[in-house]
Design a protein around this motif. Structure first.
Motif, short mmCIF file in Angstrom:
data_model
loop_
_atom_site.label_atom_id
_atom_site.label_comp_id
_atom_site.label_asym_id
_atom_site.label_seq_id
_atom_site.Cartn_x
_atom_site.Cartn_y
_atom_site.Cartn_z
N ALA A 1 -20.25 6.75 74.89
CA ALA A 1 -20.46 8.16 74.96
C ALA A 1 -19.31 8.87 74.77
O ALA A 1 -19.11 9.96 74.04
N LEU A 2 -17.94 8.24 75.47
CA LEU A 2 -16.74 8.96 75.24
C LEU A 2 -16.21 8.88 73.97
O LEU A 2 -15.86 9.80 73.28
N CYS A 3 -16.50 7.79 73.21
CA CYS A 3 -16.20 7.67 71.81
C CYS A 3 -17.05 8.76 70.83
O CYS A 3 -16.36 9.20 70.12
N GLY A 4 -18.26 8.70 71.16
CA GLY A 4 -19.03 9.43 70.27
C GLY A 4 -18.92 11.11 70.43
O GLY A 4 -18.87 11.92 69.63
N PHE A 5 -18.24 11.36 71.76
CA PHE A 5 -18.05 12.81 71.84
C PHE A 5 -16.38 13.16 71.89
O PHE A 5 -16.18 14.21 72.24
N ALA A 6 -15.76 12.20 71.31
CA ALA A 6 -14.25 12.38 71.29
C ALA A 6 -13.77 13.67 70.33
O ALA A 6 -14.18 13.40 69.33
N ALA A 7 -12.98 14.48 70.83
CA ALA A 7 -12.48 15.61 70.16
C ALA A 7 -11.02 15.44 69.52
O ALA A 7 -10.73 16.14 68.49
N GLN B 1 -13.91 0.65 75.76
CA GLN B 1 -15.16 -0.16 75.26
C GLN B 1 -14.83 -1.54 75.13
O GLN B 1 -15.66 -2.49 75.70
N GLY B 2 -13.67 -1.95 74.64
CA GLY B 2 -13.11 -3.21 74.46
C GLY B 2 -13.22 -4.16 75.76
O GLY B 2 -13.61 -5.28 76.14
N ALA B 3 -12.60 -3.50 76.78
CA ALA B 3 -12.39 -4.02 78.27
C ALA B 3 -13.83 -4.29 78.79
O ALA B 3 -13.95 -5.14 79.32
N MET B 4 -14.69 -3.16 78.64
CA MET B 4 -15.94 -3.30 79.09
C MET B 4 -16.69 -4.47 78.52
O MET B 4 -17.34 -5.30 79.21
N ALA B 5 -16.63 -4.65 77.25
CA ALA B 5 -17.19 -5.71 76.61
C ALA B 5 -16.66 -7.06 77.02
O ALA B 5 -17.53 -8.09 77.13
N PHE C 1 -21.69 5.59 67.55
CA PHE C 1 -21.19 5.01 68.84
C PHE C 1 -22.54 5.59 69.76
O PHE C 1 -22.75 4.88 70.64
N LEU C 2 -22.69 6.97 69.54
CA LEU C 2 -24.24 7.42 70.13
C LEU C 2 -25.44 6.48 70.33
O LEU C 2 -25.95 6.36 71.22
N ILE C 3 -25.71 5.57 69.03
CA ILE C 3 -26.47 4.87 69.20
C ILE C 3 -26.55 3.88 70.34
O ILE C 3 -27.74 3.29 70.56
N ASN C 4 -25.40 3.50 70.83
CA ASN C 4 -25.44 2.63 71.89
C ASN C 4 -25.85 3.15 73.24
O ASN C 4 -26.32 2.20 74.00
N LEU C 5 -25.99 4.40 73.32
CA LEU C 5 -26.75 4.93 74.55
C LEU C 5 -27.95 4.43 74.80
O LEU C 5 -28.10 4.02 76.03
N PRO C 6 -28.89 4.80 73.93
CA PRO C 6 -30.26 4.28 74.61
C PRO C 6 -30.51 2.81 74.68
O PRO C 6 -31.22 2.06 75.54
N VAL C 7 -29.65 1.96 73.76
CA VAL C 7 -29.80 0.60 74.01
C VAL C 7 -29.11 0.22 75.07
O VAL C 7 -29.70 -0.70 75.83
#
Length: 479
Positions: free
Chosen positions: A75-81, A93-97, A156-162
């Motif tokens: 979500a942070l990636c998808g909304f990054a400004a 994201q890599g650390a969480m993976a 990136f946002l496609i990962n949210l529902p999954v």
């Protein structure tokens, strides 16, 4: 399976959207490098630690923390400004993976009895094939559709529902498991192995773009010394309290040691092939990302079919011969591809690539699922997380080595051909550039064939039949 698929797609989906990210955020070349390489670095550096944390604190718990964090980071990636926020979010994201992915194989290993594990690893292999090729295709579709004017952000946002579905399903259906004896986290081991992996993988990931500086070579050489220090410390830690980060006794299990070696060399093949193949189609042949992505569909389907069949039907009867057949089949597909690239040049069509890609996919499917099965077959259940982290780390190291080799076996040839064309004329036309990429592709694929021949030889060190299939046969005979 949901988590494994999300990770595999995320590794490949970003590359397709780079031009769109560059335009939208005004990202510099350095920022783009961190957006793509940051994920891989954080992921590779944390895998061994993530696997061990699952053994100590519970694999279900670490899986849920990892998949929740991965979803939030997406979500942070998808909304990054800004490019900086996007690069930082990719590192997270890599650390969480790295927390999530090692638990996948470990949970399979401890949840299913030996005679059922083969079917599950068959499904896992099918997911690997699907994820590897569908990433670029999904990236191309989502970027091209420009959903609600969001351009690259839906990748990136496609990962949210999954991710949310993965968390809910994980909470309900995964059974908690951890090492039967109390283990403590080896913090010095964590620091040593993380430093060693970063010293090896960072120069390999960014070496070509930076012109292979001297510090990069010194870093890679120094990583060998740090790895040696890590092994010495782990031996002392094992004698002292029996809670090392990496259970070195695993390497005395012949199937594990041989399987890890195959994972490393196979990772090199995948690192070379996927990057060179993408560049060959999109730059050399001038194809759109969508056309290139659709071309990979026969490969993906073939991997999925062969992976499902190999563990369930073939390995119980033929053992390691299935994996060796896979290496030879994949090499055969590459040889057909090399011939076609030379025969048709820049006029080659996607339908002409279907045959070599299908043959290669069948070969890869015969390797990926049975290999995981073979590597884990002799591993004690209490070290499942540590072993799973090692398997994933080794494959990441192999891929990084393969990506590093691309600059030598592919770009070296391309630069030579373009340089020769420039010397002979005032301007280099697109046809000359295209043929330079065709030559580079052929040269790189010969290297991939050579590595597959080495893999075929190393596979003789694998057990003739994985342990669980031997157990299964004994049970059937008794009944």
């Amino acid at each position: 399976m949901t988590a494994a698929f999300m990770d595999l797609v995320d590794v490949t989906i970003v590359n397709i959207a780079i031009p769109s990210i560059e335009r939208d955020l005004g990202a510099s070349f350095g920022a783009i490098q961190w957006i793509t390489a940051g994920y891989a670095l954080a992921f590779a550096a944390g895998l061994i630690t993530g696997g061990r944390l699952g053994d100590i604190y519970g694999r279900k718990r670490l899986f849920l923390i990892g998949i929740s964090g991965f979803t939030i980071a997406s979500a942070l990636c998808g909304f990054a400004a800004t490019p900086e926020i996007l690069a930082g979010s990719r590192l997270l994201q890599g650390a969480m993976a790295a927390l999530m992915v090692p638990q996948v194989l470990a949970i399979i290993h401890v949840t299913f009895p030996a005679h059922e594990r083969g079917k599950v690893f068959g499904m896992f292999g099918a997911i690997v094939g699907l994820g590897a090729v569908s990433g670029p295709l999904l990236g191309a579709l989502l970027t091209q559709w420009n959903i609600a004017g969001l351009e690259w952000r839906p990748i990136f946002l496609i990962n949210l529902p999954v991710g949310i579905a993965g968390v809910l399903l994980g909470r309900k259906f995964i059974t908690e498991s951890k090492a039967p004896k109390a283990l403590r986290l080896d913090l010095i081991g964590v620091v040593l192995v993380t430093v060693a992996l970063l010293m090896l993988i960072y120069p390999l990931t960014r070496g070509r773009e930076l012109g292979w500086p001297l510090w990069g070579h010194l870093c890679m050489a120094g990583s060998v010394l740090v790895f040696a220090g890590f092994v010495a410390y782990e031996k002392r830690k094992t004698r002292k309290d029996g809670s090392p980060l990496v259970e070195l006794s695993l390497f005395r299990v012949k199937s594990f040691a041989a399987g890890i070696t195959v994972q490393l060399t196979f990772g090199i093949v995948l690192g070379i092939f996927f990057l060179v193949w993408t560049l060959y189609m999109q730059i050399g042949l001038g194809w759109s990302p969508l056309r290139a992505g659709l071309t990979g569909v026969p490969f993906s389907l073939a991997v999925s079919v062969a992976a499902g069949l190999s563990v369930q039907k073939l390995v119980p009867r033929f053992g390691r011969k299935v994996l060796q057949t896979g290496a030879l089949t994949m090499a055969t597909g590459l040889l057909v591809y090399i011939w076609e690239a030379g025969r048709y040049g820049t006029d080659i069509h996607a339908w002409q690539m279907a045959l070599p890609l299908t043959v290669m996919g069948l070969g890869m499917g015969l390797i990926v699922a049975p290999l995981t099965d073979a590597v884990l077959s002799g591993v004690p259940r209490e070290h499942a997380g540590s072993a799973s982290g090692l398997i994933n780390t080794t494959q990441q190291m192999g891929s990084a080595l393969g990506l590093g080799l691309v600059s030598v076996v592919f770009f070296g040839v391309v630069d030579d051909r373009v340089g020769s064309a420039a010397a002979g004329s005032a301007a280099v036309g697109p046809g000359a550039v295209g043929m330079a990429f065709v030559d580079g592709f052929q040269h790189a694929m010969w290297w991939a064939v050579a590595v597959l021949v080495v893999i075929f030889g190393v596979m003789f060190a694998l057990p003739a039949r994985p342990k669980q299939h031997v157990e299964e046969s004994a049970v059937e005979a008794a009944s």
